[in-house]
Design a protein around this motif. Structure first.
Motif, short mmCIF file in Angstrom:
data_model
loop_
_atom_site.label_atom_id
_atom_site.label_comp_id
_atom_site.label_asym_id
_atom_site.label_seq_id
_atom_site.Cartn_x
_atom_site.Cartn_y
_atom_site.Cartn_z
N PHE A 318 0.85 -1.18 0.00
CA PHE A 318 0.00 0.00 0.00
C PHE A 318 0.89 1.23 0.00
CE2 PHE A 318 -3.23 2.91 0.50
CZ PHE A 318 -3.23 3.58 1.72
N LEU A 319 0.84 1.99 -1.10
CA LEU A 319 1.64 3.20 -1.25
C LEU A 319 0.75 4.41 -0.95
CD1 LEU A 319 3.53 2.29 -4.56
CD2 LEU A 319 4.30 1.98 -2.18
N ASP A 320 0.84 4.88 0.30
CA ASP A 320 0.03 6.02 0.71
C ASP A 320 0.70 7.31 0.25
OD1 ASP A 320 -1.41 7.08 3.92
OD2 ASP A 320 -2.08 7.34 1.84
N GLU A 321 -0.12 8.31 -0.06
CA GLU A 321 0.37 9.61 -0.53
C GLU A 321 1.30 9.43 -1.74
OE1 GLU A 321 -1.78 11.49 2.52
OE2 GLU A 321 -1.00 12.14 0.59
N ILE A 322 0.82 8.69 -2.72
CA ILE A 322 1.61 8.40 -3.92
C ILE A 322 1.94 9.68 -4.68
CG2 ILE A 322 -0.40 8.01 -5.38
CD1 ILE A 322 2.91 6.05 -5.48
N GLY A 323 1.13 10.70 -4.51
CA GLY A 323 1.39 11.98 -5.20
C GLY A 323 2.65 12.65 -4.73
N ASP A 324 3.19 12.25 -3.57
CA ASP A 324 4.41 12.84 -3.04
C ASP A 324 5.66 12.04 -3.42
OD1 ASP A 324 2.35 13.60 -0.36
OD2 ASP A 324 3.45 15.16 -1.43
N LEU A 325 5.49 11.00 -4.24
CA LEU A 325 6.65 10.20 -4.66
C LEU A 325 7.52 11.04 -5.60
CD1 LEU A 325 7.85 7.30 -4.45
CD2 LEU A 325 6.72 6.84 -6.65
N PRO A 326 8.82 11.17 -5.29
CA PRO A 326 9.70 11.97 -6.16
C PRO A 326 9.63 11.52 -7.62
CG PRO A 326 10.83 11.40 -4.13
CD PRO A 326 9.55 10.61 -4.14
N LEU A 327 9.73 12.47 -8.53
CA LEU A 327 9.59 12.19 -9.95
C LEU A 327 10.61 11.17 -10.43
CD1 LEU A 327 7.82 13.12 -12.33
CD2 LEU A 327 9.55 14.86 -12.84
N GLU A 328 11.86 11.22 -9.87
CA GLU A 328 12.90 10.30 -10.33
C GLU A 328 12.64 8.86 -9.94
OE1 GLU A 328 13.26 12.92 -8.42
OE2 GLU A 328 14.48 12.55 -6.63
N LEU A 329 11.79 8.63 -8.95
CA LEU A 329 11.47 7.27 -8.55
C LEU A 329 10.22 6.73 -9.23
CD1 LEU A 329 12.14 7.29 -4.69
CD2 LEU A 329 13.57 6.35 -6.51
N GLN A 330 9.46 7.58 -9.89
CA GLN A 330 8.22 7.16 -10.50
C GLN A 330 8.46 6.17 -11.65
OE1 GLN A 330 5.73 10.55 -11.48
NE2 GLN A 330 6.09 11.50 -9.47
N ALA A 331 9.57 6.36 -12.38
CA ALA A 331 9.88 5.44 -13.47
C ALA A 331 10.20 4.05 -12.92
CB ALA A 331 11.06 5.97 -14.28
N LYS A 332 10.91 3.99 -11.82
CA LYS A 332 11.25 2.71 -11.21
C LYS A 332 10.00 2.00 -10.70
CE LYS A 332 15.03 0.79 -8.51
NZ LYS A 332 16.24 1.11 -7.70
N LEU A 333 9.06 2.77 -10.16
CA LEU A 333 7.79 2.19 -9.70
C LEU A 333 6.99 1.67 -10.89
CD1 LEU A 333 5.63 1.58 -7.58
CD2 LEU A 333 4.86 3.96 -7.78
N LEU A 334 7.00 2.42 -11.99
CA LEU A 334 6.27 1.99 -13.18
C LEU A 334 6.80 0.64 -13.67
CD1 LEU A 334 4.23 2.58 -15.46
CD2 LEU A 334 6.07 3.81 -16.65
N ARG A 335 8.10 0.46 -13.60
CA ARG A 335 8.71 -0.79 -14.04
C ARG A 335 8.25 -1.98 -13.18
NH1 ARG A 335 15.01 -2.35 -13.46
NH2 ARG A 335 15.00 -4.32 -14.67
N VAL A 336 8.14 -1.73 -11.87
CA VAL A 336 7.65 -2.79 -10.99
C VAL A 336 6.20 -3.13 -11.32
CG1 VAL A 336 7.20 -3.43 -8.59
CG2 VAL A 336 9.21 -2.07 -9.15
N LEU A 337 5.40 -2.11 -11.58
CA LEU A 337 4.00 -2.34 -11.89
C LEU A 337 3.83 -3.12 -13.19
CD1 LEU A 337 2.44 1.11 -10.92
CD2 LEU A 337 1.90 -1.08 -9.88
N GLU A 338 4.66 -2.79 -14.18
CA GLU A 338 4.50 -3.42 -15.50
C GLU A 338 5.19 -4.79 -15.60
OE1 GLU A 338 3.95 0.49 -18.37
OE2 GLU A 338 5.92 -0.48 -18.24
N HIS A 339 6.37 -4.94 -14.99
CA HIS A 339 7.14 -6.16 -15.19
C HIS A 339 7.50 -6.89 -13.89
CE1 HIS A 339 7.53 -4.77 -19.29
NE2 HIS A 339 8.09 -3.62 -18.87
N GLY A 340 7.20 -6.27 -12.75
CA GLY A 340 7.57 -6.90 -11.48
C GLY A 340 9.06 -6.96 -11.26
#
Length: 521
Positions: A318-340
């Motif tokens: 559970f990622l609370d306050e996802i809007g506060d995630l730094p922009l540079e980490l958002q790409a890494k999170l996207l990769r986890v969501l798409e490919h694990g």
């Protein structure tokens, strides 16, 4: 004991009339309504006076301690005083003999009184009483009082056969009086109940009731409004899947509770859900918190650390306050969501995990995408199944249920019993706009429970944080706005998403204004 002068038989016609009188009086009290008892007793005493040619007839009732009696009913010929309502407590011998069950028949007074009846002999002589017949009365074996018949004009011989009949009649009076007293007690009790009910209605007290939770078992969501029911239906729909869920709503609306509900209704409930508050950690540490780190990845990293995604493998994060995630980490999170897939900080080895992501935010992600502060591709990947959690002000009908839920929780924890809340307080809670939503309500009820000493919850109603409130000064509007923003960011002043950034101020400037306005956490 029976004390009397010489006895004589009454004439046959007088005896017959007296027998008929006794039979008539006794029959009147069969099924007599309690409201008519007093009148019938008075009429019966009058008929006794007339039939026996005496001057006064009275019904006496003993006090509970037996040291005095009250004349409850009395009838006297013209020229003689009725004793109704008079309390008598100065005749110990007379009262004591009646309490023992003795019939007292005196034909010549005061001569017939014994020597020990000093007070009685004195007062009877002064009052001019010439004859008296007093018969003790019992109800259910308990002394109730006496029937007293008096003559002032002349001495009176009391017929021996009339005494038991008069005593029987007196007991008819006594039983009717006991029924009347019981009826009066019931009426008084009912009147007290009606008065209490009226007072409760006047004071508009909500009495405590069982809380009906509209949520499904295990959800923990309290409410029966249509708004919350729609949310619960969505939770049930998406929970069995592995789809990403985006919980949208203001701070304090219960997004974390919904995340737990989704996890508990999913096939992953056997493992613990991981939680990360993206606004609570500085950007330099949040990457290591999410993805882990290797030893020596940065200064102070003295050991390898597994990240939350790695620990949540096979479960939910559970990622609370996802809007506060730094922009540079958002790409890494996207990769986890798409490919694990991801790498620990300071490592080149790719790790694979099976993690379901539930994200939450109180910010407008679509507006952040337009402002280029949130990745558009990550937004659409998170927004597979959005659930908008309604603010508390949009479901005021749920406030009483929430209030009683929190009251029950805190009262039990504090060892208190609270079973009522003034309606004016409840209505005030319903009218308040609740910028802090359910979390703010819970805090207010906890404080009220601590301060309430009795069974009634005394709530200090919060002042509205609406800048449009008429009569507010500019300083007060600014103060309330700062507090509202601080509440939204959990009082984090510095950093991305902090209160200073939200308000467009330097952190030092905001801290200076907080000191000036007396704002403390």
């Amino acid at each position: 004991m029976s004390t009397s002068g010489s006895q004589a038989e009454p004439p046959p016609d007088e005896a017959v009339r007296f027998e008929r009188l006794l039979a008539d009086l006794s029959s009147r009290f069969v099924n007599l309504p309690p409201s008519e008892v007093d009148q019938q007793i008075e009429e019966g005493l009058q008929q006794i006076v007339e039939a026996l040619d005496v001057d006064r007839s009275s019904l006496l009732e003993f006090s509970e301690e037996g040291k005095r009696f009250i004349v409850t009913h009395s009838w006297a010929r013209e020229g003689y005083f009725r004793l109704t309502g008079i309390e008598i407590s100065e005749y110990p011998w007379y009262t004591g003999m009646l309490l023992k069950g003795e019939t007292l028949a005196f034909s010549r007074l005061p001569e017939d009184f014994p020597e020990e009846a000093v007070r009685e002999k004195k007062d009877v002589g002064a009052a001019g009483l010439r004859a008296n017949l007093s018969m003790p009365l019992r109800v259910s074996g308990r002394p109730l009082g006496a029937l007293a018949i008096c003559c002032f004009r002349h001495e009176r011989v009391w017929p021996a056969e009339a005494i038991p009949r008069l005593r029987l009649l007196g007991e008819v009076f006594a039983n009717a009086l006991a029924r009347r007293n019981h009826w009066v007690s019931l009426e008084q009790a009912l009147a007290e109940v009606r008065e209490l009910k009226a007072r409760l209605e006047e004071e508009n007290l909500y009495l405590r009731k069982e809380i009906d939770v509209a949520a499904r078992p295990g959800s923990g969501i309290v409410g029966e409004s249509e708004a919350i029911k729609r949310v619960l239906v969505q939770v049930e729909q998406v929970a069995p899947t592995d789809a990403a869920v985006l919980l949208l709503g203001e701070t304090g609306t219960g997004k974390e509770l919904l995340a737990w509900s989704i996890h508990d209704l999913s096939a992953r409930r056997g493992r613990t859900m991981m939680k990360v508050n993206c606004a609570a950690l500085p950007p330099s540490l949040i990457e290591a918190e999410l993805f882990g780190r290797e030893r020596g990845a940065y200064t102070g990293a003295l050991a390898r650390q597994s990240g939350r995604f790695e620990v949540a493998d096979g479960s939910t994060i559970f990622l609370d306050e996802i809007g506060d995630l730094p922009l540079e980490l958002q790409a890494k999170l996207l990769r986890v969501l798409e490919h694990g897939e991801f790498e620990r900080l300071g490592s080149t080895r790719t790790l694979r995990v099976d993690v379901r992501v539930i994200a939450a935010t109180n910010r407008d992600l679509a507006a952040m995408v337009r402002a280029a502060t949130f990745r558009e591709d990550l937004y659409y990947r998170l927004n597979v199944f959005p659930i908008t959690v309604p603010p508390l002000r949009a479901r005021p009908e749920d406030i009483p249920l929430l209030v009683w839920t929190f009251v029950r929780e805190f009262a039990q924890a504090q060892g208190k019993t609270i079973d009522q809340i003034p309606k004016r307080s409840m209505e005030g809670l319903r009218r308040y706009l609740w910028p802090g939503n359910v979390r703010e309500l819970r805090n207010i009820i906890e404080r009220a429970t601590i301060l309430s000493a009795g069974p009634t919850l005394h709530v200090d109603l919060p002042e509205p944080l609406d800048p449009k409130t008429p009569g507010m000064t500019l300083e007060e509007v600014e103060r309330r706005h700062i507090i509202a923003v601080l509440d939204e960011v959990r009082w984090r002043i510095r950093g991305d998403g902090g209160a200073a950034q939200r308000l467009g101020l330097k952190p030092s400037t905001l801290e200076s204004r907080m000191r000036k306005a007396g704002i403390k956490r």
